[in-house]
Design a protein around this motif. Structure first.
Motif, PDB file in Angstrom:
ATOM      1  N   LEU A   1       0.828  -1.204   0.000  1.00  0.00           N
ATOM      2  CA  LEU A   1       0.000   0.000   0.000  1.00  0.00           C
ATOM      3  C   LEU A   1       0.867   1.260   0.000  1.00  0.00           C
ATOM      4  O   LEU A   1       0.550   2.232  -0.692  1.00  0.00           O
ATOM      5  CB  LEU A   1      -0.943  -0.006   1.211  1.00  0.00           C
TER       6      LEU A   1
ATOM      7  N   TRP B   1       1.932   1.933  -3.430  1.00  0.00           N
ATOM      8  CA  TRP B   1       0.825   2.458  -4.238  1.00  0.00           C
ATOM      9  C   TRP B   1       0.652   3.952  -3.966  1.00  0.00           C
ATOM     10  O   TRP B   1       0.367   4.718  -4.878  1.00  0.00           O
ATOM     11  CB  TRP B   1      -0.473   1.715  -3.934  1.00  0.00           C
ATOM     12  N   ASN B   2       0.799   4.334  -2.717  1.00  0.00           N
ATOM     13  CA  ASN B   2       0.716   5.761  -2.375  1.00  0.00           C
ATOM     14  C   ASN B   2       1.828   6.540  -3.061  1.00  0.00           C
ATOM     15  O   ASN B   2       1.587   7.605  -3.629  1.00  0.00           O
ATOM     16  CB  ASN B   2       0.803   5.958  -0.851  1.00  0.00           C
TER      17      ASN B   2
ATOM     18  N   LYS C   1       1.207   6.531  -6.845  1.00  0.00           N
ATOM     19  CA  LYS C   1      -0.152   6.958  -7.221  1.00  0.00           C
ATOM     20  C   LYS C   1      -0.882   5.881  -8.028  1.00  0.00           C
ATOM     21  O   LYS C   1      -1.421   6.119  -9.106  1.00  0.00           O
ATOM     22  CB  LYS C   1      -0.120   8.273  -8.017  1.00  0.00           C
TER      23      LYS C   1
ATOM     24  N   LEU D   1      -7.148   4.702  -2.553  1.00  0.00           N
ATOM     25  CA  LEU D   1      -6.079   4.927  -1.571  1.00  0.00           C
ATOM     26  C   LEU D   1      -6.578   5.494  -0.242  1.00  0.00           C
ATOM     27  O   LEU D   1      -6.146   5.028   0.825  1.00  0.00           O
ATOM     28  CB  LEU D   1      -4.993   5.837  -2.150  1.00  0.00           C
TER      29      LEU D   1
ATOM     30  N   ASN E   1      -5.899   3.474   3.067  1.00  0.00           N
ATOM     31  CA  ASN E   1      -5.058   4.086   4.108  1.00  0.00           C
ATOM     32  C   ASN E   1      -5.812   4.173   5.436  1.00  0.00           C
ATOM     33  O   ASN E   1      -5.242   3.928   6.501  1.00  0.00           O
ATOM     34  CB  ASN E   1      -4.575   5.468   3.677  1.00  0.00           C
TER      35      ASN E   1
END
Length: 199
Positions: free
Chosen positions: A126, A129-130, A133, A139, A143
């Motif tokens: 994750l 991915w943040n 983007k 997200l 999160n």
């Protein structure tokens, strides 16, 4: 290779992946997805995405698993997220939006079912991915899902490190006290020996 054979190959790779994120198998999954997109276009990419997501979702949750098959263990989901992550980052194209349609529900299900070691792995995915983007639409929700666990996990890790540091400091203090006692005893023994010599 025919589309059905390519999907079958992907399915076998997913089975081989099992519950360990083997880099070689993940690379093969990524290459299979790349070839599938190149040779079969959007239609084959959709089938390949469904092949991965159906396993992540235990065949969609609403459907019963095939006769003789067990539902996907939580531990099997994490390597599939690594594989999906690799496909999205290394092949891109239509795979991001295709996986994005179902990624939120699959991630939530996997995160809820797995233990801390695998939660840490999912948290790592994750985070990337943040940074890159990826799956932007999901997200915020993902999160928010991970944040309470991560705060508790981090607090537990800090508390454990603090307790360990305190235990080490106490051991060092005890060792220093013991050394002081030995030194005092040795000095007393020397003085006693000197007095005995003087007599």
């Amino acid at each position: 290779m025919e589309p059905a054979q390519q999907v079958a190959r992907l399915g076998k790779l997913i089975e081989r992946l099992g519950n360990f994120p083997d880099r070689d198998v993940i690379h093969q999954v990524t290459e299979t997805a790349k070839v599938g997109l190149k040779t079969g276009g959007m239609e084959l990419a959709q089938r390949m995405t469904a092949c991965v997501m159906d396993v992540l979702d235990d065949a969609g949750s609403d459907a019963s698993p095939p006769a003789g098959a067990e539902p996907t263990a939580a531990e099997r989901r994490v390597p599939l997220f690594y594989a999906m992550d690799s496909v999205v980052k290394n092949v891109g194209d239509v795979y991001g939006p295709l996986f994005g349609l179902r990624v939120k529900a699959a991630f939530e299900k996997a995160f809820a079912a797995c233990h801390d070691k695998d939660k840490t792995r999912l948290h790592h995915v994750l985070r990337t991915w943040n940074e890159k983007k990826i799956f932007v639409e999901s997200l915020d929700d993902l999160n928010a899902l991970v944040a309470p666990w991560h705060a508790e996990f981090a607090a537990t890790a800090v508390a454990a490190a603090t307790a360990q540091a305190q235990a080490q400091a106490r051991q060092q203090q005890l060792a220093a006290q013991h050394a002081q006692k030995l030194s005092t005893a040795a000095l007393a023994a020397q003085r006693l020996a000197a007095r005995e010599e003087e007599r």
